[in-house]
Motif scaffolding. Structure first.
Motif, PDB file in Angstrom:
ATOM      1  N   ALA A  38       0.870  -1.137   0.050  1.00  0.00           N
ATOM      2  CA  ALA A  38      -0.068  -0.005  -0.036  1.00  0.00           C
ATOM      3  C   ALA A  38       0.937   1.226   0.178  1.00  0.00           C
ATOM      4  O   ALA A  38       0.576   2.181  -0.713  1.00  0.00           O
ATOM      5  N   VAL A  39       1.876   1.214   0.969  1.00  0.00           N
ATOM      6  CA  VAL A  39       2.801   2.352   0.920  1.00  0.00           C
ATOM      7  C   VAL A  39       3.633   2.590  -0.539  1.00  0.00           C
ATOM      8  O   VAL A  39       3.490   3.581  -0.872  1.00  0.00           O
ATOM      9  N   GLU A  40       4.110   1.632  -0.932  1.00  0.00           N
ATOM     10  CA  GLU A  40       4.523   1.758  -2.462  1.00  0.00           C
ATOM     11  C   GLU A  40       3.748   2.172  -3.453  1.00  0.00           C
ATOM     12  O   GLU A  40       4.181   2.574  -4.400  1.00  0.00           O
ATOM     13  N   ALA A  41       2.438   2.058  -3.288  1.00  0.00           N
ATOM     14  CA  ALA A  41       1.438   2.341  -4.283  1.00  0.00           C
ATOM     15  C   ALA A  41       1.215   3.818  -4.274  1.00  0.00           C
ATOM     16  O   ALA A  41       0.586   4.530  -4.793  1.00  0.00           O
ATOM     17  N   GLY A  42       1.520   4.246  -2.984  1.00  0.00           N
ATOM     18  CA  GLY A  42       1.386   5.789  -2.659  1.00  0.00           C
ATOM     19  C   GLY A  42       0.544   6.047  -1.231  1.00  0.00           C
ATOM     20  O   GLY A  42       0.457   7.160  -1.089  1.00  0.00           O
ATOM     21  N   ALA A  43      -0.121   5.063  -0.749  1.00  0.00           N
ATOM     22  CA  ALA A  43      -0.966   5.532   0.514  1.00  0.00           C
ATOM     23  C   ALA A  43      -0.033   5.869   1.498  1.00  0.00           C
ATOM     24  O   ALA A  43       0.989   5.572   1.775  1.00  0.00           O
ATOM     25  N   ASP A  44      -0.725   6.955   2.111  1.00  0.00           N
ATOM     26  CA  ASP A  44       0.067   7.517   3.163  1.00  0.00           C
ATOM     27  C   ASP A  44      -0.577   7.454   4.477  1.00  0.00           C
ATOM     28  O   ASP A  44      -0.418   8.137   5.644  1.00  0.00           O
ATOM     29  N   ARG A  78       6.701   6.253   6.330  1.00  0.00           N
ATOM     30  CA  ARG A  78       6.395   6.844   5.046  1.00  0.00           C
ATOM     31  C   ARG A  78       4.743   6.886   5.033  1.00  0.00           C
ATOM     32  O   ARG A  78       4.039   7.427   4.302  1.00  0.00           O
ATOM     33  N   ALA A  79       4.131   6.582   6.149  1.00  0.00           N
ATOM     34  CA  ALA A  79       2.580   6.614   6.240  1.00  0.00           C
ATOM     35  C   ALA A  79       2.150   6.596   7.663  1.00  0.00           C
ATOM     36  O   ALA A  79       2.962   6.155   8.805  1.00  0.00           O
ATOM     37  N   GLU A  80       1.298   7.311   7.933  1.00  0.00           N
ATOM     38  CA  GLU A  80       0.551   7.253   9.419  1.00  0.00           C
ATOM     39  C   GLU A  80      -0.015   6.064   9.583  1.00  0.00           C
ATOM     40  O   GLU A  80      -0.761   5.397   8.714  1.00  0.00           O
ATOM     41  N   LEU A  81       0.064   5.360  10.839  1.00  0.00           N
ATOM     42  CA  LEU A  81      -0.591   4.107  11.074  1.00  0.00           C
ATOM     43  C   LEU A  81      -1.440   4.258  12.355  1.00  0.00           C
ATOM     44  O   LEU A  81      -1.627   4.693  13.284  1.00  0.00           O
ATOM     45  N   GLU A  82      -2.721   3.439  11.927  1.00  0.00           N
ATOM     46  CA  GLU A  82      -3.923   3.292  12.928  1.00  0.00           C
ATOM     47  C   GLU A  82      -3.985   2.038  13.322  1.00  0.00           C
ATOM     48  O   GLU A  82      -4.275   1.046  12.292  1.00  0.00           O
ATOM     49  N   ALA A  83      -3.930   1.476  14.531  1.00  0.00           N
ATOM     50  CA  ALA A  83      -4.532   0.166  15.159  1.00  0.00           C
ATOM     51  C   ALA A  83      -5.949   0.168  15.312  1.00  0.00           C
ATOM     52  O   ALA A  83      -6.536   1.227  15.671  1.00  0.00           O
ATOM     53  N   THR A  84      -6.489  -0.901  14.739  1.00  0.00           N
ATOM     54  CA  THR A  84      -8.002  -1.042  14.873  1.00  0.00           C
ATOM     55  C   THR A  84      -8.454  -2.054  14.891  1.00  0.00           C
ATOM     56  O   THR A  84      -7.618  -3.282  14.645  1.00  0.00           O
ATOM     57  N   GLY A  85      -9.576  -2.557  15.694  1.00  0.00           N
ATOM     58  CA  GLY A  85     -10.353  -3.807  15.775  1.00  0.00           C
ATOM     59  C   GLY A  85     -10.241  -4.286  16.979  1.00  0.00           C
ATOM     60  O   GLY A  85      -8.997  -4.835  17.562  1.00  0.00           O
ATOM     61  N   GLY A  86     -11.208  -4.354  18.003  1.00  0.00           N
ATOM     62  CA  GLY A  86     -11.252  -4.901  19.207  1.00  0.00           C
ATOM     63  C   GLY A  86     -10.285  -4.367  20.137  1.00  0.00           C
ATOM     64  O   GLY A  86     -10.011  -5.172  21.249  1.00  0.00           O
TER      65      GLY A  86
END
Length: 302
Positions: free
Chosen positions: A221-227, A249-257
């Motif tokens: 995803a990051v290599e495709a351009g996602a930030d 290279r991207a902001e990260l969100e932890a999600t799920g339970g």
């Protein structure tokens, strides 16, 4: 609505027109198509004026006093307005027994608006109180708690406002302001990179977020351009691996339970956000009541 209420709503970042629509809908639930509170109309003289106090029945964080003021405004006759005077500020911590505001006006109007005003105020304060618990748990880390779209239908703007008051951060408001590529989108589009390219081509100005479940997907995803990546249902160990692989290279969100018990452990991985649907879908209300005091002037009967 009165000018003080309009100013308070605008200062809070709430759209007065949306608040009015929400309040009018809620009042119709209580008053029916004829706008009638049969008990108050039968028992309270029309000219009786009094004061009531908005009182906390439990400790928590206050959110929604400007919205409660809007309820009293819209339930009162235009020529006999109700005045709400806050005793605390939005976001204040309060204890059981604290007076949050006083409300003065026709007693019929005070009691007619009571339940609707409290329903919204208790709900919003409950969300703010729950959010503050998460913000406190994450204090000292670089992570912030985020809300989701798991909101009460019709109350999203108010609930997301309450999250802000409680120290959290709003994610997207809806499906229109941020593109979020999830597993079903990836499946339909033929993969992470293909889905990202299609969204970016169709809506070049819209922020794009990508849900990932493995380190390999995160890198793709990051290599495709996602930030901005949503790391779904990962353990702290897996998240730490993604943080290392993404390398800022991207902001990260932890999600799920996620729960408060593990919040600090997830924050320690280096993610930027913890996404918690429970802020809005599972927060208990903050118990708040309206106590009528001695009328400010004697009853006048015609």
């Amino acid at each position: 609505m009165t000018e003080p209420t309009l100013r308070a709503l605008s200062a809070a970042g709430l759209d007065p027109a949306v608040v009015e629509r929400i309040v009018r809908t809620a009042l119709v639930e209580d008053l029916g198509p004829d706008g009638l509170d049969v008990t108050s109309a039968a028992t309270i003289p029309a000219d009786l004026v009094g004061t009531a106090e908005v009182v906390a029945r439990a400790a928590g964080v206050v959110a929604g006093l400007p919205v409660a003021a809007a309820v009293f405004d819209l339930a009162a006759p235009a020529d006999r307005p109700v005045e709400l005077r806050p005793r605390v500020a939005e976001g204040d911590r309060v204890a059981r027994g604290d007076v949050l505001a006083s409300v003065t006006g026709p007693v019929r109007s005070l009691l007619t608006a009571e339940r609707t005003a409290l329903n919204l105020l208790c709900r919003m304060s409950g969300v703010a109180t729950h959010t503050r618990a998460w913000a406190d748990e994450l204090a000292g880390s670089d992570a912030t708690v985020l809300d989701t779209r798991k909101t009460t239908p019709g109350l999203r703007m108010l609930e997301k406002y309450a999250v802000r008051v409680g120290g959290g951060t709003n994610k997207r408001m809806g499906l229109y302001d941020v593109a979020m590529i999830k597993d079903n989108h990836k499946l339909a589009a033929g993969g992470v990179a293909a889905a990202y390219r299609r969204v970016r081509a169709a809506f070049p100005a819209v922020p794009v977020q990508v849900e990932v479940t493995t380190t390999a997907e995160a890198v793709e995803a990051v290599e495709a351009g996602a930030d901005f990546l949503l790391c779904d249902n990962m353990t702290p160990e897996e998240l730490s691996e993604v943080v290392l692989a993404v390398g800022g290279r991207a902001e990260l969100e932890a999600t799920g339970g996620l729960t408060l018990e593990v919040a600090a452990k997830y924050a320690a991985t280096g993610v930027d956000y913890l996404s918690v649907g429970a802020l809005t879908h599972s927060s208990p209300i903050l118990d708040i009541a309206l106590d009528l005091r001695v009328p400010a002037e004697p009853a006048v009967r015609s």
